[in-house]
Design a protein around this motif. Structure first.
Motif, PDB file in Angstrom:
ATOM      1  N   GLN A  73       0.861  -1.178   0.000  1.00 28.20           N
ATOM      2  CA  GLN A  73       0.000   0.000   0.000  1.00 28.20           C
ATOM      3  C   GLN A  73       0.901   1.233   0.000  1.00 28.20           C
ATOM      4  O   GLN A  73       1.976   1.232   0.608  1.00 28.20           O
ATOM      5  CB  GLN A  73      -0.954   0.001   1.186  1.00 28.20           C
ATOM      6  CG  GLN A  73      -0.306   0.209   2.526  1.00 28.20           C
ATOM      7  CD  GLN A  73      -1.328   0.312   3.649  1.00 28.20           C
ATOM      8  OE1 GLN A  73      -2.527   0.125   3.468  1.00 28.20           O
ATOM      9  NE2 GLN A  73      -0.849   0.604   4.851  1.00 28.20           N
ATOM     10  N   VAL A 159      -3.937  -5.808   4.301  1.00 35.36           N
ATOM     11  CA  VAL A 159      -2.637  -5.228   4.629  1.00 35.36           C
ATOM     12  C   VAL A 159      -2.112  -5.916   5.886  1.00 35.36           C
ATOM     13  O   VAL A 159      -2.825  -6.024   6.891  1.00 35.36           O
ATOM     14  CB  VAL A 159      -2.739  -3.704   4.827  1.00 35.36           C
ATOM     15  CG1 VAL A 159      -1.372  -3.121   5.162  1.00 35.36           C
ATOM     16  CG2 VAL A 159      -3.310  -3.051   3.571  1.00 35.36           C
ATOM     17  N   VAL A 170       1.113  -6.448   1.456  1.00 37.99           N
ATOM     18  CA  VAL A 170      -0.242  -6.929   1.227  1.00 37.99           C
ATOM     19  C   VAL A 170      -0.183  -8.453   1.168  1.00 37.99           C
ATOM     20  O   VAL A 170       0.662  -9.026   0.484  1.00 37.99           O
ATOM     21  CB  VAL A 170      -0.821  -6.322  -0.068  1.00 37.99           C
ATOM     22  CG1 VAL A 170      -2.172  -6.917  -0.410  1.00 37.99           C
ATOM     23  CG2 VAL A 170      -0.914  -4.800   0.074  1.00 37.99           C
ATOM     24  N   ASN A 181      -8.452  -3.466   7.310  1.00 32.71           N
ATOM     25  CA  ASN A 181      -7.444  -3.525   6.237  1.00 32.71           C
ATOM     26  C   ASN A 181      -7.832  -4.431   5.083  1.00 32.71           C
ATOM     27  O   ASN A 181      -7.147  -4.439   4.072  1.00 32.71           O
ATOM     28  CB  ASN A 181      -6.109  -3.983   6.823  1.00 32.71           C
ATOM     29  CG  ASN A 181      -6.160  -5.416   7.298  1.00 32.71           C
ATOM     30  OD1 ASN A 181      -6.048  -6.337   6.502  1.00 32.71           O
ATOM     31  ND2 ASN A 181      -6.349  -5.635   8.595  1.00 32.71           N
TER      32      ASN A 181
END
Length: 192
Positions: A73, A159, A170, A181
């Motif tokens: 991310q 995540v 990820v 997440n």
């Protein structure tokens, strides 16, 4: 203009658990997907979209835009490695390849079905690689977000460690069914 579409796909195994179905495998995915097909019926349009994480507000991308590199991310910047489209469908299963602007497909490292396995981007390999196919399943708690469910493992993209840090890894994990997440918003890119 933003189109909010949630990508929360808790692979057929996770969605199946919520619906009282057995976990699906690639061979039987087409027969069980109809039970929740309506959850995936969204209209995706435009030149591409970003996948924005509910928890961090960051975008899903491939590290450095390189082939065979991990998904992370990062702050949304409109780069090719963060711009996604839906590619080839696995039969009539509602599982599609997610292809970024660099031509990389999102997949699970080594085709793993294990929780915590890294999500990577590399060349799109076709139906012999079910780990590169994803279904988007609407969140019941926030219909603007989706879970991304992997065809091969039935696990969901999230995540690692619920991190909000830039560059956080990820991975795939069992659906936690919370606003966290594992929820993703599809935000259309404007054409220019």
């Amino acid at each position: 203009m933003k189109i909010r579409i949630t990508l929360a796909a808790a692979a057929l195994g996770v969605a199946g658990t919520m619906l009282g179905l057995a976990a699906a495998t690639p061979a039987d995915a087409a027969t069980t997907v109809s039970a929740h097909a309506s959850l995936s019926a969204d209209s995706d349009s435009g030149p591409g979209f970003t996948l924005v994480n509910y928890n961090s507000g960051d975008c899903l991308g491939i590290l450095g835009g390189a082939d065979d590199a991990p998904a992370v991310q990062w702050p949304c910047d409109g780069s090719a490695n963060q711009t996604w489209t839906f590619g080839r469908e696995y039969g009539n299963s509602l599982y599609f390849q997610l292809v970024n602007g660099d031509g990389q497909c999102l997949g699970v490292l080594g085709g793993s079905t294990a929780e915590g396995a890294s999500v990577y981007g590399w060349s799109c390999l076709g139906p012999d690689h079910p780990d590169q196919y994803w279904e988007k399943v609407r969140s019941t708690s926030d219909p603007d977000y989706r879970y991304l469910v992997n065809l091969n493992s039935g696990l969901v993209v999230g995540v690692l460690g619920n991190s909000t840090a830039e560059g956080a890894s990820v991975v795939q994990w069992a659906n936690q069914n919370t606003e966290n997440n594992q929820l993703w918003e599809l935000t259309a890119q404007s054409s220019s």
